[in-house]
Design a protein around this motif. Structure first.
Motif, PDB file in Angstrom:
ATOM      1  N   SER A 106      41.186 -25.870 -39.986  1.00 30.87           N
ATOM      2  CA  SER A 106      40.867 -24.605 -39.150  1.00 30.87           C
ATOM      3  C   SER A 106      41.632 -23.650 -39.511  1.00 30.87           C
ATOM      4  O   SER A 106      41.112 -22.236 -39.382  1.00 30.87           O
ATOM      5  CB  SER A 106      41.643 -25.261 -37.648  1.00 30.87           C
ATOM      6  OG  SER A 106      40.878 -26.445 -37.405  1.00 30.87           O
ATOM      7  N   ALA A 107      42.900 -23.603 -39.977  1.00 28.60           N
ATOM      8  CA  ALA A 107      43.556 -22.690 -40.521  1.00 28.60           C
ATOM      9  C   ALA A 107      42.873 -21.834 -41.570  1.00 28.60           C
ATOM     10  O   ALA A 107      42.860 -20.609 -41.444  1.00 28.60           O
ATOM     11  CB  ALA A 107      45.290 -23.042 -41.008  1.00 28.60           C
ATOM     12  N   ARG A 134      33.458 -14.040 -53.747  1.00 25.32           N
ATOM     13  CA  ARG A 134      33.855 -14.079 -52.369  1.00 25.32           C
ATOM     14  C   ARG A 134      33.351 -12.781 -51.574  1.00 25.32           C
ATOM     15  O   ARG A 134      32.830 -12.933 -50.443  1.00 25.32           O
ATOM     16  CB  ARG A 134      35.731 -13.544 -52.294  1.00 25.32           C
ATOM     17  CG  ARG A 134      36.734 -14.580 -52.265  1.00 25.32           C
ATOM     18  CD  ARG A 134      37.913 -14.171 -52.122  1.00 25.32           C
ATOM     19  NE  ARG A 134      38.328 -13.020 -52.764  1.00 25.32           N
ATOM     20  CZ  ARG A 134      38.898 -13.127 -54.039  1.00 25.32           C
ATOM     21  NH1 ARG A 134      39.343 -14.571 -54.589  1.00 25.32           N
ATOM     22  NH2 ARG A 134      39.305 -12.034 -54.782  1.00 25.32           N
ATOM     23  N   GLU A 135      33.151 -11.602 -52.301  1.00 23.13           N
ATOM     24  CA  GLU A 135      32.459 -10.738 -51.568  1.00 23.13           C
ATOM     25  C   GLU A 135      30.984 -10.929 -51.389  1.00 23.13           C
ATOM     26  O   GLU A 135      30.531 -10.446 -50.139  1.00 23.13           O
ATOM     27  CB  GLU A 135      32.643  -9.383 -52.773  1.00 23.13           C
ATOM     28  CG  GLU A 135      33.853  -8.803 -52.823  1.00 23.13           C
ATOM     29  CD  GLU A 135      33.940  -7.702 -53.999  1.00 23.13           C
ATOM     30  OE1 GLU A 135      35.010  -7.174 -54.163  1.00 23.13           O
ATOM     31  OE2 GLU A 135      32.822  -7.774 -54.580  1.00 23.13           O
ATOM     32  N   GLU A 136      30.365 -11.614 -52.191  1.00 24.89           N
ATOM     33  CA  GLU A 136      28.994 -11.934 -51.815  1.00 24.89           C
ATOM     34  C   GLU A 136      28.784 -13.047 -50.684  1.00 24.89           C
ATOM     35  O   GLU A 136      27.773 -13.330 -50.184  1.00 24.89           O
ATOM     36  CB  GLU A 136      28.185 -12.576 -52.869  1.00 24.89           C
ATOM     37  CG  GLU A 136      28.437 -11.593 -54.268  1.00 24.89           C
ATOM     38  CD  GLU A 136      26.965 -10.945 -54.465  1.00 24.89           C
ATOM     39  OE1 GLU A 136      25.926 -11.436 -54.110  1.00 24.89           O
ATOM     40  OE2 GLU A 136      27.226  -9.675 -54.461  1.00 24.89           O
ATOM     41  N   LYS A 137      30.122 -13.775 -50.425  1.00 26.99           N
ATOM     42  CA  LYS A 137      30.028 -14.792 -49.641  1.00 26.99           C
ATOM     43  C   LYS A 137      28.917 -15.978 -49.867  1.00 26.99           C
ATOM     44  O   LYS A 137      28.366 -16.291 -48.855  1.00 26.99           O
ATOM     45  CB  LYS A 137      30.097 -14.543 -48.188  1.00 26.99           C
ATOM     46  CG  LYS A 137      31.221 -13.482 -47.739  1.00 26.99           C
ATOM     47  CD  LYS A 137      31.269 -13.542 -46.361  1.00 26.99           C
ATOM     48  CE  LYS A 137      32.423 -12.719 -45.682  1.00 26.99           C
ATOM     49  NZ  LYS A 137      33.828 -12.836 -46.241  1.00 26.99           N
ATOM     50  N   ARG A 177      42.329 -27.410 -51.032  1.00 27.34           N
ATOM     51  CA  ARG A 177      41.119 -27.818 -50.793  1.00 27.34           C
ATOM     52  C   ARG A 177      39.864 -27.405 -49.839  1.00 27.34           C
ATOM     53  O   ARG A 177      38.745 -27.343 -50.430  1.00 27.34           O
ATOM     54  CB  ARG A 177      41.186 -29.421 -50.227  1.00 27.34           C
ATOM     55  CG  ARG A 177      40.065 -30.336 -50.078  1.00 27.34           C
ATOM     56  CD  ARG A 177      40.174 -31.231 -49.130  1.00 27.34           C
ATOM     57  NE  ARG A 177      39.167 -32.308 -49.014  1.00 27.34           N
ATOM     58  CZ  ARG A 177      38.907 -33.272 -47.965  1.00 27.34           C
ATOM     59  NH1 ARG A 177      39.529 -32.936 -46.735  1.00 27.34           N
ATOM     60  NH2 ARG A 177      38.068 -34.080 -47.887  1.00 27.34           N
ATOM     61  N   CYS A 178      40.487 -26.609 -48.975  1.00 21.14           N
ATOM     62  CA  CYS A 178      39.266 -25.626 -48.241  1.00 21.14           C
ATOM     63  C   CYS A 178      38.928 -24.572 -49.281  1.00 21.14           C
ATOM     64  O   CYS A 178      38.163 -23.677 -48.644  1.00 21.14           O
ATOM     65  CB  CYS A 178      39.995 -25.362 -46.814  1.00 21.14           C
ATOM     66  SG  CYS A 178      40.472 -26.632 -45.803  1.00 21.14           S
ATOM     67  N   ARG A 179      39.600 -24.096 -50.210  1.00 21.14           N
ATOM     68  CA  ARG A 179      39.494 -22.842 -50.789  1.00 21.14           C
ATOM     69  C   ARG A 179      39.031 -21.646 -50.246  1.00 21.14           C
ATOM     70  O   ARG A 179      38.028 -20.991 -50.084  1.00 21.14           O
ATOM     71  CB  ARG A 179      38.044 -23.095 -51.655  1.00 21.14           C
ATOM     72  CG  ARG A 179      38.053 -24.528 -52.694  1.00 21.14           C
ATOM     73  CD  ARG A 179      38.719 -24.261 -53.914  1.00 21.14           C
ATOM     74  NE  ARG A 179      38.649 -25.249 -54.804  1.00 21.14           N
ATOM     75  CZ  ARG A 179      39.550 -26.298 -55.103  1.00 21.14           C
ATOM     76  NH1 ARG A 179      40.649 -26.431 -54.286  1.00 21.14           N
ATOM     77  NH2 ARG A 179      39.428 -27.101 -56.132  1.00 21.14           N
ATOM     78  N   PRO A 180      40.048 -21.341 -49.224  1.00 21.78           N
ATOM     79  CA  PRO A 180      40.087 -19.910 -48.328  1.00 21.78           C
ATOM     80  C   PRO A 180      39.907 -18.886 -49.099  1.00 21.78           C
ATOM     81  O   PRO A 180      39.988 -18.868 -50.551  1.00 21.78           O
ATOM     82  CB  PRO A 180      41.390 -20.113 -47.632  1.00 21.78           C
ATOM     83  CG  PRO A 180      42.176 -20.960 -48.542  1.00 21.78           C
ATOM     84  CD  PRO A 180      41.449 -22.045 -49.331  1.00 21.78           C
ATOM     85  N   ASP A 181      39.461 -17.634 -48.656  1.00 20.68           N
ATOM     86  CA  ASP A 181      39.623 -16.367 -49.100  1.00 20.68           C
ATOM     87  C   ASP A 181      40.579 -15.787 -49.645  1.00 20.68           C
ATOM     88  O   ASP A 181      40.578 -15.185 -50.707  1.00 20.68           O
ATOM     89  CB  ASP A 181      38.494 -15.513 -48.466  1.00 20.68           C
ATOM     90  CG  ASP A 181      37.140 -15.907 -47.941  1.00 20.68           C
ATOM     91  OD1 ASP A 181      36.458 -16.498 -48.962  1.00 20.68           O
ATOM     92  OD2 ASP A 181      36.679 -15.221 -47.106  1.00 20.68           O
ATOM     93  N   ASN A 213      37.714 -16.152 -41.333  1.00 21.40           N
ATOM     94  CA  ASN A 213      37.136 -15.106 -40.113  1.00 21.40           C
ATOM     95  C   ASN A 213      37.768 -13.843 -39.582  1.00 21.40           C
ATOM     96  O   ASN A 213      37.610 -12.977 -39.504  1.00 21.40           O
ATOM     97  CB  ASN A 213      36.870 -16.143 -38.994  1.00 21.40           C
ATOM     98  CG  ASN A 213      35.864 -17.102 -38.915  1.00 21.40           C
ATOM     99  OD1 ASN A 213      35.253 -16.962 -39.903  1.00 21.40           O
ATOM    100  ND2 ASN A 213      35.755 -18.017 -38.143  1.00 21.40           N
ATOM    101  N   LEU A 214      39.230 -14.021 -39.696  1.00 20.22           N
ATOM    102  CA  LEU A 214      40.097 -13.094 -39.182  1.00 20.22           C
ATOM    103  C   LEU A 214      40.635 -11.885 -40.526  1.00 20.22           C
ATOM    104  O   LEU A 214      41.224 -11.235 -40.462  1.00 20.22           O
ATOM    105  CB  LEU A 214      41.522 -13.473 -38.660  1.00 20.22           C
ATOM    106  CG  LEU A 214      41.386 -14.302 -37.402  1.00 20.22           C
ATOM    107  CD1 LEU A 214      42.772 -14.914 -37.110  1.00 20.22           C
ATOM    108  CD2 LEU A 214      40.895 -13.461 -36.295  1.00 20.22           C
ATOM    109  N   GLY A 215      40.077 -12.567 -41.601  1.00 18.37           N
ATOM    110  CA  GLY A 215      40.452 -11.761 -42.690  1.00 18.37           C
ATOM    111  C   GLY A 215      41.975 -11.468 -43.141  1.00 18.37           C
ATOM    112  O   GLY A 215      42.282 -10.294 -43.594  1.00 18.37           O
TER     113      GLY A 215
END
Ligand SMILES: Nc1ncnc2c1ncn2[C@@H]1O[C@H](COP(=O)(O)OP(=O)(O)O)[C@@H](O)[C@H]1O
Ligand SMILES: C=C(OP(=O)(O)O)C(=O)O
Ligand SMILES: [K+]
Ligand SMILES: [Mg+2]
Length: 639
Positions: A535-536, A507-510, A563-567, A542-544
């Motif tokens: 989108s969410a 995550r940190e390394e993006k 499925r989107c594996r968000p941060d 993006n908004l952290g």
């Protein structure tokens, strides 16, 4: 303050493209104006320092990553009386105390996203051992019908249920079928048998009296002596021990040991001719058409596919008749595919959450099983997991995964059927297809094999676990490590700490490569849900934001977000216990059971209050909420 993106769509819309709804970016209700009086929080859920209930305690280590990690956590320390914490009424929320403590102490960001499946065996079948696994983060308990009796498994299921009821866990139960592979008998109770170089052993389909004759192994498949040929190579457990077939005498097959080693009870057997695997026994058995006339006698040799509900339905044979025909035989004389059907009936009757099907060859068998389950248990929603462990399953990979509710990379048997060096690419491909088709995927077998005997893993095992985490598989599975190993809790702790560390690092390394996520739904409404979720998830990154909230009745929206594996982690609120358990297999989801309505404003109100009262969120946390009732995206700070 809250911002809402609404998508207004007629619910039964069937999608002419020009009918795309106009997204309107509205300001929604200011959350701060919501009256806390709207929600009545159960007195017991408040953090009362004078309460006799012990508050959860953990030992936290800052492991140099900034993310504290739970090192030890004993059942007594998190214990809360069931009558207080886990009432499923409209004013409470079901969450286990371990998750609660993790959220409170470590914050959202460092929660583990990769889920953990533990095979339950003699080392972990007691209530206390099961509880230790649940405390250690087990999300799914797997019972392997290849071993133990149905009564034994029933007791495990009951204990897991009790754990869930009394302690608020949502540990799901996965029943894994025996499948149609050829395997050895149970060695008459011995824990292993040692074959030395050059020794002659007999593999036989005859039943032996105890004690088992020296250097003799029972084989579970009647056709074994006919199918195998002199000159074939016989592999135990994918090559842990090897033999050459030197002679056939009726039901007995004489073999010379060429690679010595230990053979374990019910170990899998494959045989190879001229360097190629001789296909598993399904491929060698007669088809149903030649068998159906002598139904009673022959049914025991039919394959799972031949025994499909559909076939028998078409032939006018009811499944109850199949069962009766089988029960004429004692449980253990019924082998392989028939056992699978009896086990499937058993799984349905017990209400397990997942049924994992061994040696799946085509999508058809999954489709039939799904209709069988639907016909047999109208209101249950048992998910079917396809185990990818044969050459045929690799050939029909996409259609099998599409038909299933999830898949398992069953590397044990897969590695006995394809060259070992092809297993990693097969794993990567299976994980990728599952993600694209929105199906949870489990990476299984030998992840920490050495921990069956040793308290610490090999470096190579840690690298293997890391790779599965990096591939963003939904779940990792322990087999022998938890079923019969000496260090089940330590093995689980290794999975946990490696997962948390690798997830955080990436995550940190993006460094996650973007994956194209094709549309999976068929209706226009499905497409909107998918767009909302992607989108969410993107907005959340993006908004952290601190967490995504999803209110979902069937779990579908939650799986789309996963499925989107968000941060950030995904808080999945659902109203039934069974959906909550099922969601526990999926990457990044923290499932809560809470009753909610179609009114998002009151849902948010209620969950904010309940979670705040338990210290799991706090004022100011930034949250994005979506739901499958109202197609909208809301961004807000917790009031
Ligand atoms: N219910 C059980 N009873 C006894 N032993 C079990 C049970 N479940 C698993 N085991 C043991 O744990 C080992 C690893 O489990 P698993 O990987 O599920 O099975 P397999 O080795 O047949 O693929 C098994 O080989 C067996 O020795
Ligand atoms: C998980 C697997 O299946 P089983 O343990 O049932 O053989 C495997 O083969 O890797
Ligand atoms: K199995
Ligand atoms: Mg297997």
């Amino acid at each position: 303050m809250s911002n809402t993106l609404h998508f207004f769509t007629p619910s039964n819309l069937t999608a002419p493209k020009q009918y795309l709804p106009k997204a309107s970016y509205n300001r929604w209700f200011p959350v701060t104006s919501l009256s806390p009086k709207l929600i009545s929080i159960k007195a017991s859920t408040s953090a009362d320092p004078n309460s006799s209930t012990t508050s959860p305690q953990v030992l936290i280590s800052d492991n140099g990553t900034g993310a504290g990690e739970i090192l030890s956590f004993t059942p007594q320390e998190y214990d809360t009386p069931p009558s207080q914490s886990f009432l499923s009424d409209s004013s409470s929320i079901d969450v286990d105390a371990v998750t609660e403590v993790e959220l409170k102490e470590n914050g959202f960001r460092s929660t583990r996203r990769t889920k953990m499946v533990c095979t339950i065996g003699p080392a972990t079948c007691g209530f206390e051992e099961l509880e230790a696994l649940a405390v250690g983060g087990m999300n799914v308990a797997r019972i392997n019908m290849c071993h133990g009796t149905r009564e034994w498994h029933k007791r495990v299921i009951e204990r897991v249920r009790r754990l869930n009821e009394e302690k608020g866990f949502a540990v799901a139960i996965m029943m894994d079928t025996e499948g149609s592979e050829i395997h050895m008998g149970d060695l008459g109770g011995a824990s292993s048998a040692k074959a030395e170089d050059g020794e002659i052993w007999t593999f036989s389909v005859r039943a032996f009296d105890l004690p088992r004759p020296e250097r003799t192994i029972n084989v579970n498949y009647d056709g074994f002596a006919e199918d195998v040929k002199v000159g074939d190579e016989l592999l135990v457990d994918g090559g842990m021990v090897r033999f050459d077939v030197i002679e056939k005498i009726g039901p007995d097959v004489k073999c010379r040991c060429t690679d010595p080693g230990l053979m374990l009870p019910r170990a899998n057997l494959t045989f190879w001719r001229d360097g190629s695997l001789v296909r598993e026994r399904n491929a060698m058995l007669p088809t149903i058409s030649s068998k159906v006339n002598s139904f009673q006698k022959s049914i025991l040799t039919l394959t799972l596919e031949e025994l499909q509900f559909g076939h028998f339905f078409a032939l006018g044979v009811e499944s109850s008749l199949i069962n009766r025909a089988c029960r004429v035989n004692s449980d253990k004389s019924v082998e392989g595919p028939m056992n699978d059907w009896l086990d499937i009936d058993y799984g349905i009757a017990e209400g397990v959450d997942f049924i994992a099907i061994s040696f799946v060859k085509s999508a058809e068998v999954i489709n039939h099983l799904k209709s069988y389950i639907a016909a047999r248990s109208r209101d249950s929603d048992i998910a079917v997991i396809a185990k990818i462990e044969s050459i045929d399953s690799l050939k029909n990979l996409e259609e099998i995964i599409q038909a299933s509710d999830g898949a398992m990379v069953a590397r044990g048997d897969l590695g006995a059927q394809i060259p070992l060096e092809q297993v990693p690419s097969a794993q990567q491909k299976i994980v990728q297809i599952c993600r694209q088709l929105n199906k949870p995927v489990i990476v299984a077998s030998q992840l920490l094999e050495s921990m069956i005997e040793y308290p610490t893993p090999t470096r190579a095992e840690v690298a293997d676990v890391s790779e599965a985490v990096r591939q963003r598989a939904d779940a990792l599975m322990l087999s022998g490590e938890s079923a019969m190993g000496q260090y089940p809790d330590k093995a689980l702790a290794v999975l946990r700490s490696v997962s948390v560390r690798i997830e955080k690092w990436w995550r940190e390394e993006k460094r996650y490569e973007a994956m194209e996520l094709p549309a999976v739904g068929s209706s226009f409404s499905d497409s909107i849900s998918e767009e909302i979720c992607s989108s969410a998830a993107k907005m959340a990154n993006n908004l952290g934001v601190d967490a995504l909230f999803v209110y979902t009745k069937t779990g579908h929206m939650a799986s789309l977000l996963s499925r989107c594996r968000p941060d950030c982690p995904i808080f999945a609120f659902t109203s039934t216990k069974s959906v909550r358990r099922r969601l526990n297999l999926q990457w990044g989801l923290i499932p809560f059971r809470v009753s909610f309505s179609d009114d998002m404003e009151s849902n948010l109100n209620k969950t904010f209050s309940l979670l705040k009262a338990r210290g799991m969120i706090k004022s100011g946390d930034l949250v994005i909420a979506v739901s499958d009732m109202l197609q909208s995206i809301q961004v807000m700070n917790v009031p």
